[in-house]
Design a protein around this motif. Structure first.
Motif: not given
Length: 454
Positions: A344-350, A381-385
Motif C-alpha cells: 500500500m502506497t509504495q512505488t518500488d520501480w524507480n 532498498d532505494r538508491d538515494p542518489t
C-alpha cells in the motif's frame, strides 16, 4: 478527418441499433443492475510533529446496469458518486493529506471534501462465440491499466477492447486507450493527464497538472496486446506489449507454475519487464534531471515470488529489482510489481531499487464465517542518489529506504446482512532520511471501509 468522440459515436450507433431491434424491450427488462453503497474513512498520522494528521470521511456508491444480449449486442453504463455527508470533513483536514485526497474531487478549483458524480461507464459490447468487442467508457484491466478500486471511484478508460478465448487454453486481449479518468477526477483527460505521469511529460503535453499548459497538444493514445496460455498442466505463460507512440514501448513476460506437495500447493512465479525509449528520454532528460547514466529511459525490471497455500493459510515471499539505468514508467495504476513486492502506497520501480516482501494471509471462516486477515512486511532498498521521474505517494524526492508493515482485516457478513463487507487496513511506514532529502515522511495510516452490494 477530425476525431469524433468515441463515446458519442457509440451512443449514436446504439441508438440506430435500437430502432432496428425486434425485441429491445426484453433486452432492457432482462438486464442486470448492480448497486453498491460505500463508505470510507482515512486517517494519516505523520511522524513530523509540524504536520497535522490528515483525515477524510466519504460516502457514496455506484449503479451499474448492463442489458441482456440482443443479437450479440449489449449496452452498459455505470454511474458513480462520492460525497461529504454533513460536511463532516473540513478542507483543513486535508492540508497534509496524501492518499485521502482521492476520497473527494481533485478537479481544478475544487476544495478537499468536495463531492462529485461521474458517468464512468457508457459502452457497447458485441459477443460472438468466445470473443467480445467493447468500446466506449469502461473499466479496463491489463498489466498497465487498472481500475485500482481501493477508494471511492475507480479509474475508467475511454477506448476499445477485444478479448478472445476461441483458441484452446489461450486468451488474446487487445486494448486501446484514448482517454483516462483518474480517481478523484470527474473528467476524462488524455493519457498523460495523470498524477503518476512523469512530471516532464505532463508539462510537455496538455494536461491539468502543472501551472503552464503544455504546448504539444494531447498525449498519444496507448495500445496494449497480451496473450495468456495454459496449454501445459499447472503452467501459465503470459506475454504483453504496451506501445505509447513517440514515448515508450514496454514488453512484459510472466510465468507461474503450481505443484502439489502433500496438502500444500506451491506456486512459483517470475516476471520480466523491458522498457525501450521511443522519445520520452528526450523530454525527461534523466541524466540531467534525475542522476541516471544517460538521457535514455531504456531500463528493465524483474520480480520473483514463491507462494505456499495450506488449507486456510497462504504465505508469500517475493523480491524484485529495477535496473539502475532508469525508472519504469507506470502512469495508469498498473503497478509493475503488483502481486510481488508492491504494498500500500509504495512505488518500488524507480532506478536501482531492490525490494523484498513477506505476506501471510489466513481465512478464519471455519471459526468465524467471513473473517480473513492479511499481514505483510516489506523492505524497499532505494538508491538515494536517484531522483524519480514523478512524485511518489507519502514520500518526497530522494528519500532513502522504506520499511512497511501492513495488517488488513476483512469481514463478510451473511444472513440478513449478506452483501455487506467490512474492511480495516492498518499501515506503519518508516521512510529513511538522506543527505539529499532531510524531510520526515514516515507515517501510520488507517483505512476503514464498509460496502453493501445489492
Amino acid at each position: 478527418m477530425s476525431k469524433l468522440s468515441l463515446t458519442a459515436a457509440l451512443l449514436l450507433g446504439s441508438a440506430v441499433f435500437a430502432h432496428a431491434a425486434d425485441d429491445l424491450l426484453s433486452a432492457f427488462k432482462e438486464g442486470k443492475l448492480d448497486g453498491r453503497l460505500r463508505a470510507q474513512y482515512f486517517y494519516t498520522d505523520w511522524d513530523d510533529d509540524s504536520k497535522d494528521s490528515a483525515k477524510g470521511f466519504a460516502v457514496g456508491g455506484s449503479l451499474i446496469y448492463k442489458t441482456a444480449p440482443l443479437y450479440g449486442f449489449s449496452f452498459g453504463t455505470g454511474l458513480y458518486t462520492t460525497q461529504n455527508p454533513g460536511d463532516w470533513t473540513d478542507p483543513e483536514d486535508g492540508a497534509t493529506a496524501a492518499t485521502a485526497k482521492d476520497l473527494f474531487s481533485r478537479d481544478p478549483g475544487d476544495a478537499y471534501g468536495d463531492g462529485y458524480a461521474v458517468l464512468g461507464q457508457v459502452y457497447l459490447q458485441y459477443d460472438i462465440a468466445k470473443s467480445k468487442i467493447k468500446g466506449g467508457r469502461f473499466l479496463m484491466t491489463n498489466p498497465w491499466i487498472n481500475p485500482n478500486d481501493t477508494k471511492m471511484i475507480p479509474i475508467a478508460i475511454e477506448g476499445g477492447q477485444f478479448v478472445s478465448n476461441d483458441l484452446p487454453n489461450t486468451t488474446i486481449q487487445i486494448d486501446y486507450a484514448d482517454q483516462i479518468k483518474e480517481r478523484g477526477k470527474s473528467f476524462f483527460g488524455n493519457m498523460a493527464d495523470t498524477g503518476d505521469t512523469p512530471t516532464k511529460i505532463s508539462a510537455y503535453y496538455k494536461t491539468h497538472y502543472g501551472t503552464v499548459p503544455g504546448t504539444h497538444g494531447d498525449a498519444p493514445d496507448v495500445s496494449i496486446v497480451g496473450i495468456t496460455n495454459k496449454s501445459i498442466d499447472n503452467l501459465e505463460l503470459q506475454g504483453w506489449v504496451m506501445h505509447w507512440p513517440d514515448l515508450v514501448d514496454q514488453f512484459m513476460f510472466e510465468a507461474n507454475y503450481a505443484l502439489e506437495a502433500g496438502d500444500v500447493i506451491l506456486t512459483f512465479g517470475g516476471r520480466y519487464l523491458v522498457q525501450n525509449d521511443q522519445g520520452a528520454g528526450d523530454i525527461i532528460l534523466p541524466k540531467t534531471n534525475n542522476h541516471d547514466s544517460d538521457n535514455s529511459i531504456d531500463s528493465n525490471l524483474w520480480a520473483l515470488r514463491a507462494i505456499a497455500d495450506y488449507r486456510a493459510a497462504k504465505f508469500l515471499l517475493s523480491m524484485s529489482k529495477t535496473d539502475s539505468d532508469g525508472d519504469i514508467l507506470a502512469p495508469w495504476r498498473g503497478f509493475p510489481t503488483q502481486g510481488y513486492t508492491r504494498s500500500m502506497t509504495q512505488t518500488d520501480w524507480n532506478a536501482n531499487t531492490k525490494s523484498y516482501k513477506a505476506e501471510f494471509d489466513y481465512d478464519y471462516s471455519a471459526m468465524v464465517p467471513g473473517l480473513s486477515t492479511l499481514l505483510s512486511y516489506a523492505w524497499y532498498d532505494r538508491d538515494p542518489t536517484k531522483k524519480p521521474y514523478q512524485s511518489m505517494t507519502d514520500r518526497g524526492y530522494q528519500n532513502g529506504d522504506t520499511r512497511q508493515w501492513n495488517f488488513d482485516i476483512i469481514y463478510k457478513l451473511s444472513g440478513s446482512w449478506k452483501g455487506t463487507e467490512l474492511k480495516a487496513r492498518l499501515m506503519d511506514q518508516n521512510n529513511e532520511k538522506t543527505a539529499l532529502y532531510t524531510a520526515e515522511t514516515s507515517n501510520r495510516e488507517m483505512r476503514l471501509e464498509a460496502n453493501y452490494r445489492f
